[in-house]
Design a protein around this motif. Structure first.
Motif, short mmCIF file in Angstrom:
data_model
loop_
_atom_site.label_atom_id
_atom_site.label_comp_id
_atom_site.label_asym_id
_atom_site.label_seq_id
_atom_site.Cartn_x
_atom_site.Cartn_y
_atom_site.Cartn_z
N ARG A 119 47.69 21.66 3.03
CA ARG A 119 47.44 20.51 2.15
C ARG A 119 48.06 19.23 2.71
N LYS A 132 40.20 24.25 4.32
CA LYS A 132 40.85 24.39 3.02
C LYS A 132 41.89 25.52 3.05
N THR A 133 42.69 25.60 1.97
CA THR A 133 43.81 26.56 1.95
C THR A 133 43.37 28.03 1.94
N ASP A 181 42.02 19.53 -2.66
CA ASP A 181 41.38 20.84 -2.46
C ASP A 181 39.86 20.78 -2.55
#
Lengths: 303, 225
Positions: B28, B73-74, B224
């Motif tokens: 992030r 993305k995570t 996100d």
């Protein structure tokens, strides 16, 4: 006014008064507190369960070797080894290890409730579904019950190893799983909460002492033991055995023990297994030694 | 909305292991840094501080930071092989470790990025559970979480600028959640970091950019997304 998940007692009362199953107020909570709708919640739970199932499969099929070398395909070995107790127990242990090994090897997992305990619910739920041939919907309801259990533990104790030790992470995950199992098998509210109470009683005091600070040893084997304890507790609770100490008081004990635990037992890798001779030797080998140390006055200026 | 947790914090988030602070949080921070730069960097120098300095390799934070710079993305399974993807994307990176920056959060990472002629420096803190705080941007004290919608406005330090911008944002029916203003010096450059509960319209951003005394407007919706 929706239930806020401050205590098991209130959850129990609410469900009796409203004549609702345990998962229903969890849905209402998320709708009222976070503005989601029912479809989004069921979809989210379905997705989470799918990721759990995928993690179990990945851990049993793909090569799982961590960068430190401490994780080396343990789940696959357990799956194929000589059976100690029963094939079901063997699968449970292998699956919990598998999902957690995926976590240690940078694969995709569900942090339920945390990444360090991410093997416990996948191991428990995939196994209960297989043994009792349960539909996905029952498992998803069990996941919501598990979420409610976690909300209460978070509110009154902690879910983080850095705050409450390993008992807060794997202990909470096992309690969530145990409650979910009893729910999925049609247990009463008393029996579901007894499973949570008994699991916490079994997990109290467990410290967080990860070797080299990595989420590998002993975290991975504790995911297997957490899953096993969840099942022994579910078996005891479903038989109607009284946990004696009510579940809310067990949670308070979890919080109290976490608070008084010394910081070297809370994820700092300074005590327990991390501080053993071998633990320290591994730490020297895997941690970065080539670090700049700034003179005192420069600490600030350098940024 | 209260500060109560979501059930998706209990059964979730879905993420790449092994640790929410070492992987999800770091991804992030790097995604925010890329947004502030405005494009993929050509070159990145990444400095890990304190606890991060020793553990970043074992926990895969080095791959996580590179993955974030590539805008993964995570929960992207490509995080594990981020170095290979960086090579394909011509992203050059290097790592440094500083062990004892005692005034900084235990899990701090600094990113110095360049793309074309543009350079940015971001200091981020990974605060556990994947939550982050962006502590500094180009030397300005920032303190935002990137979980809401973030507006970063660099402008001349003139009277009424804060009230004016707050008013424009309010006209977009946006509620301001947090706001931080810091400046280099009196009547020098000032930087405003504004977090809003809902999104800001492109038209409003264009208007803010057109103002004579505004140098730059960066807009980062929920990191996100």
């Amino acid at each position: 006014m929706a239930l806020l998940f401050d205590s098991f007692k209130e959850w129990h009362q609410y469900c009796e008064e409203q004549k609702q199953p345990l998962f229903e107020p969890v849905l209402t909570y998320e709708i009222e507190q976070k503005g989601r709708n029912r479809e989004q919640i069921w979809e989210g739970m379905q997705k989470a369960y799918q990721v759990m199932k995928d993690a179990v499969r990945t851990g049993l099929e793909e090569d799982m070797i961590s960068r430190s070398g401490m994780v080396n395909n343990g789940a696959k070995k357990v799956y194929k080894a000589k059976t100690v107790l029963s094939p079901e127990f063997q699968k449970l242990v292998a699956r919990a290890l598998a999902a957690k090994e995926v976590n240690s090897c940078m694969g995709r997992i569900v942090a339920a409730p945390t990444a360090g305990a991410s093997g416990i619910l996948p191991g428990i739920l995939t196994t209960i579904q297989e043994i009792h041939e349960l539909p996905d919907q029952t498992i998803l309801e069990g996941l919501l019950v598990a979420a409610g259990i976690a909300l209460i533990i978070e509110q009154n104790a902690s879910l983080a190893g850095a705050v409450g030790g390993c008992q807060a992470e794997t202990g909470s995950a096992a309690a969530m799983g145990s409650g979910a199992v009893v729910y999925c098998l049609g247990g009463s509210i008393e029996e579901v909460f007894a499973a949570v109470a008994i699991t916490i009683q079994c997990m109290l005091g467990l410290v967080c002492d990860p070797v080299a600070g990595l989420v590998e040893v002993p975290c991975i084997v504790r995911n297997a033991s957490g899953a096993a304890i969840a099942y022994s507790s579910a078996q005891i609770a479903l038989a109607g055995v009284n946990p004696v100490i009510p579940v809310d008081e067990c949670v308070m004990a979890l919080g109290e023990i976490g608070q008084s635990m010394e910081s070297r037992y809370k994820e700092t890798a300074l005590g327990g297994l991390a501080a053993t001779l071998t633990g320290q030797a591994i730490s020297k080998k895997v941690l970065i030694q080539d670090i700049d140390i700034l003179p005192d006055e420069e600490e600030n200026r350098n940024l | 909305m209260s500060s109560r947790s979501s059930i998706f914090d209990m059964i979730g988030p879905v993420m790449i292991g092994p640790s929410s602070s070492h992987t999800a949080g770091v991804v992030r921070i790097a995604r925010v840094a890329r947004r502030i730069l405005g494009q993929q960097p050509d070159e990145a120098t990444i400095t890990f501080y304190n606890s991060f300095a020793r553990t970043y390799e074992g926990h895969g934070s080095d791959r996580a930071v590179v993955a974030g710079l590539l805008d993964f993305k995570t929960d992207d399974t490509r995080i594990k092989t981020a170095f290979d993807h960086a090579r394909e994307a011509n992203l050059v990176y290097s790592f440094k470790s500083v062990g004892n920056a005692s005034t900084l959060h235990p899990n701090t990472v600094k990113l110095n990025l360049t793309a074309g002629g543009r350079k940015v420096e971001i200091v981020g803190e990974s605060r556990g559970g994947g939550l982050i705080n962006i502590a500094q941007v180009n030397g300005f004290r920032a303190d935002f979480s990137a979980q809401l919608h973030t507006l970063i406005i660099t402008a001349e330090d003139i009277k009424g600028s804060i009230a004016f911008i707050a008013d424009v944002v309010a006209h977009d029916d946006c509620n301001i959640a947090t706001m931080n203003v810091s400046r280099k010096g009196k009547h020098d450059l000032a930087c405003q970091f504004i977090e809003t509960d809902s999104g800001i319209r492109p038209l409003t951003l264009e208007y803010l950019r057109s103002l004579r005394w505004v140098n730059e407007v960066i807009y980062i919706p929920d990191i996100d997304l």
